[in-house]
Design an enzyme around this catalytic site. Structure first.
Site, PDB file in Angstrom:
ATOM      1  N   ARG A  47       0.816  -1.116   0.088  1.00  0.00           N
ATOM      2  CA  ARG A  47       0.020   0.476  -0.302  1.00  0.00           C
ATOM      3  C   ARG A  47       0.501   1.211   0.368  1.00  0.00           C
ATOM      4  NH1 ARG A  47      -4.044  -0.764   4.598  1.00  0.00           N
ATOM      5  NH2 ARG A  47      -2.459  -0.485   5.761  1.00  0.00           N
ATOM      6  N   GLY A 135      -0.551 -20.034  13.732  1.00  0.00           N
ATOM      7  CA  GLY A 135       0.857 -19.027  12.397  1.00  0.00           C
ATOM      8  C   GLY A 135       1.170 -20.388  12.372  1.00  0.00           C
ATOM      9  N   GLY A 188       2.946  -4.700  22.926  1.00  0.00           N
ATOM     10  CA  GLY A 188       2.851  -5.439  21.773  1.00  0.00           C
ATOM     11  C   GLY A 188       2.505  -6.761  21.116  1.00  0.00           C
ATOM     12  N   GLU A 191      -3.262  -5.581  19.891  1.00  0.00           N
ATOM     13  CA  GLU A 191      -3.173  -3.959  19.075  1.00  0.00           C
ATOM     14  C   GLU A 191      -3.963  -3.282  19.634  1.00  0.00           C
ATOM     15  OE1 GLU A 191      -4.639  -5.198  15.254  1.00  0.00           O
ATOM     16  OE2 GLU A 191      -3.798  -7.544  15.705  1.00  0.00           O
ATOM     17  N   ASP A 202     -11.416 -13.458  16.449  1.00  0.00           N
ATOM     18  CA  ASP A 202     -10.359 -13.917  15.761  1.00  0.00           C
ATOM     19  C   ASP A 202     -10.279 -15.825  16.122  1.00  0.00           C
ATOM     20  OD1 ASP A 202      -7.501 -13.861  14.952  1.00  0.00           O
ATOM     21  OD2 ASP A 202      -7.800 -15.213  16.290  1.00  0.00           O
ATOM     22  N   LYS A 206     -10.877 -18.763  13.416  1.00  0.00           N
ATOM     23  CA  LYS A 206      -9.806 -19.914  13.290  1.00  0.00           C
ATOM     24  C   LYS A 206     -11.098 -21.067  13.704  1.00  0.00           C
ATOM     25  CE  LYS A 206      -6.514 -17.319  14.253  1.00  0.00           C
ATOM     26  NZ  LYS A 206      -5.977 -16.712  15.979  1.00  0.00           N
TER      27      LYS A 206
HETATM   28  N1  HSE Z   1      -4.166 -11.741  16.747  1.00  0.00           N
HETATM   29  C1  HSE Z   1      -4.263 -13.273  16.685  1.00  0.00           C
HETATM   30  C2  HSE Z   1      -3.202 -13.655  18.015  1.00  0.00           C
HETATM   31  C3  HSE Z   1      -3.071 -13.439  16.124  1.00  0.00           C
HETATM   32  O1  HSE Z   1      -3.563 -12.509  18.810  1.00  0.00           O
HETATM   33  O2  HSE Z   1      -3.512 -14.516  18.481  1.00  0.00           O
HETATM   34  C4  HSE Z   1      -3.504 -13.490  14.699  1.00  0.00           C
HETATM   35  O3  HSE Z   1      -4.142 -14.796  14.280  1.00  0.00           O
END
Ligand code: HSE
Length: 432
Positions: A47, A135, A188, A191, A202, A206
């Site tokens: 971007r 991940g 960190g 978010e 999230d 999954k």
């Molecule tokens: N934000 C997700 C987590 C990672 O904290 O596991 C990406 O799916």
């Protein structure tokens, strides 16, 4: 080895994409040897083109992702942009222009996985997405391939690192939710807007992907029951400890005992300290799988982060490139059954309920009667008088297995009792 390289278009060059590009460059010889042909990064769609990207030839950088995907005989498109659009259109364009796709996009796969798989199959392309769930942890391919001869009955996972970090902090330090979230943000892990993680969105995406693959059926994001973990308190952790448990945000996918339906849900739950998932600390992920023949399996590792997620992307890239060279495609969608997804009301589990009640004769009997009237069997009751002298007590009831609908009916009736001053918390108990 073939000398003509396979051409890869990288869509997105953030935390994950930049690691994918780095590993493609630093491991180029090994990747070529493993694939049987060199792999060439043909372009990187971004971007913000002005941003300096170490190790990436600026000549490869473009803001026109569509032109990159359409032009130049791309063999594999790696999509690490995330979100629904433009990722969906770019992936369909890739299929239509001869490329297979490696994606890390859980939201898109959970929402439109069926249509994308159908298009991939129609066009004779691969669609791989190991990085979309947990991940670096090899999970999608073990479920899809290694366990293809078995029957998976249950998947119980910690699939969100941010929330696991927060809950682990609360557990180990006695901190409240906000304090633990603040620390996760400062380090960190969380978010600036943590909603997707802490409200379970999230993890729900999954769960939809995992349930569909594990049970060979279609589970959409909307089918997944979801509760976040923002209301878990230090007191809940203290109660959990007293029961020999801890609290985790779990994604739970189950096949009904009669095999005729499935459920998928995300919510905080108590699990015994003896359960392997209880020892998953910090921002780590783990997924516990129960199947007929293999029994119990646990997959564990980093569920987020640039390099770990890139590891999963690269694994897919190698597999897809190998398929390309052999003129084949890998295993595609396997949703050959049409199992209904049962509503949350039909889910059966144990519950830990904490009530504030009047401390006077007959209250325990009254409360027990409400449970009995709703067909919910009590396992244990613990009452503790309050020190504040207000004539109140805390009553903790742990039930045997009961349906969510029966439990909800019980709680509603309890709230209507004059002697019940409040329902302090309701938490499911899993993993027993
Ligand atoms: N934000 C997700 C987590 C990672 O904290 O596991 C990406 O799916």
């Amino acid at each position: 080895m073939r000398t003509r390289p396979l051409k890869v278009a990288l869509l997105g060059c953030g935390v994950v994409g930049s690691e994918v590009a780095r590993i493609m460059t630093t491991h180029a010889d090994d990747l070529a040897a493993r694939i049987g042909a060199p792999v060439e990064l043909a372009g990187v769609a971004v971007r913000r083109p002005s941003k300096v990207r170490e190790g990436i030839d600026p000549a490869l950088v473009t803001t026109d992702a569509t032109a990159l995907v359409k032009g130049g005989d791309i063999d594999v498109v790696v999509e690490v942009i995330g979100g629904i659009e433009p990722a969906r259109t770019l992936i369909t364009t890739a299929f239509e222009h001869g490329a297979s796709v490696v994606s890390a996009n859980k939201a898109l796969l959970a929402q439109d996985g069926a249509a994308l798989h159908a298009l991939a199959e129609e066009q004779g392309r691969d669609l791989y997405y190991e990085a979309a769930v947990a991940g670096a942890i090899p999970l999608i391919r073990p479920l899809r391939e290694s366990l293809a001869g078995d029957k998976v009955n249950r998947v119980l996972g910690i699939v969100n690192g941010t929330t696991n970090f927060i809950l682990d902090k609360m557990d180990s330090t006695g901190a409240g939710y906000q304090e633990a979230l603040d620390e996760a943000t400062a380090l960190g892990y969380a978010e600036a807007d943590p909603t997707a993680d802490v409200e379970g969105f999230d993890a729900a995406a999954k769960a939809a992907i995992l349930a569909g693959i594990a049970f060979h059926t279609r589970v959409r994001l909307d089918d997944v029951y979801r509760e976040g973990m923002t209301e878990v308190t230090a007191a809940d952790f203290a109660s959990a400890r007293r029961m020999g448990c801890t609290i985790k945000l779990l994604a739970i996918c189950e096949r009904a005992a009669d095999g005729g339906s499935v459920t998928a849900r995300v919510h905080p739950a108590m699990i015994p300290l003896s359960h392997p998932l209880a020892s998953v600390r910090g921002a780590y992920n783990a997924v516990f799988v129960e199947s007929d023949a293999a029994g119990q399996l646990m997959f564990y590792g980093p569920g987020a982060g640039g390099a770990p997620t890139a590891s999963a992307v690269l694994g897919d890239l190698v597999a897809v490139c190998r398929n390309k060279l052999s003129g084949a495609t890998g295993p595609g969608d396997s949703a050959y059954t049409q199992l209904p997804v049962s509503p949350m009301g039909e889910v059966v589990t144990r519950y830990h309920i904490s009530l504030d009640v009047a401390d006077k004769p007959g209250v325990l009997a009254q409360v027990a009667t409400v449970f009995a009237e709703h067909g919910v069997s009590i396992d244990t009751v613990r009452q503790q008088g309050r020190q504040d002298g207000g004539g109140e007590a805390s009553l903790v009831v742990v039930t045997h297995r009961a349906s969510d609908a029966s439990l909800n009916g019980t709680v509603e009736a309890l709230r209507n009792l004059d002697t019940v001053r409040g329902v302090a918390s309701i938490m499911r108990v899993e993993g027993e």
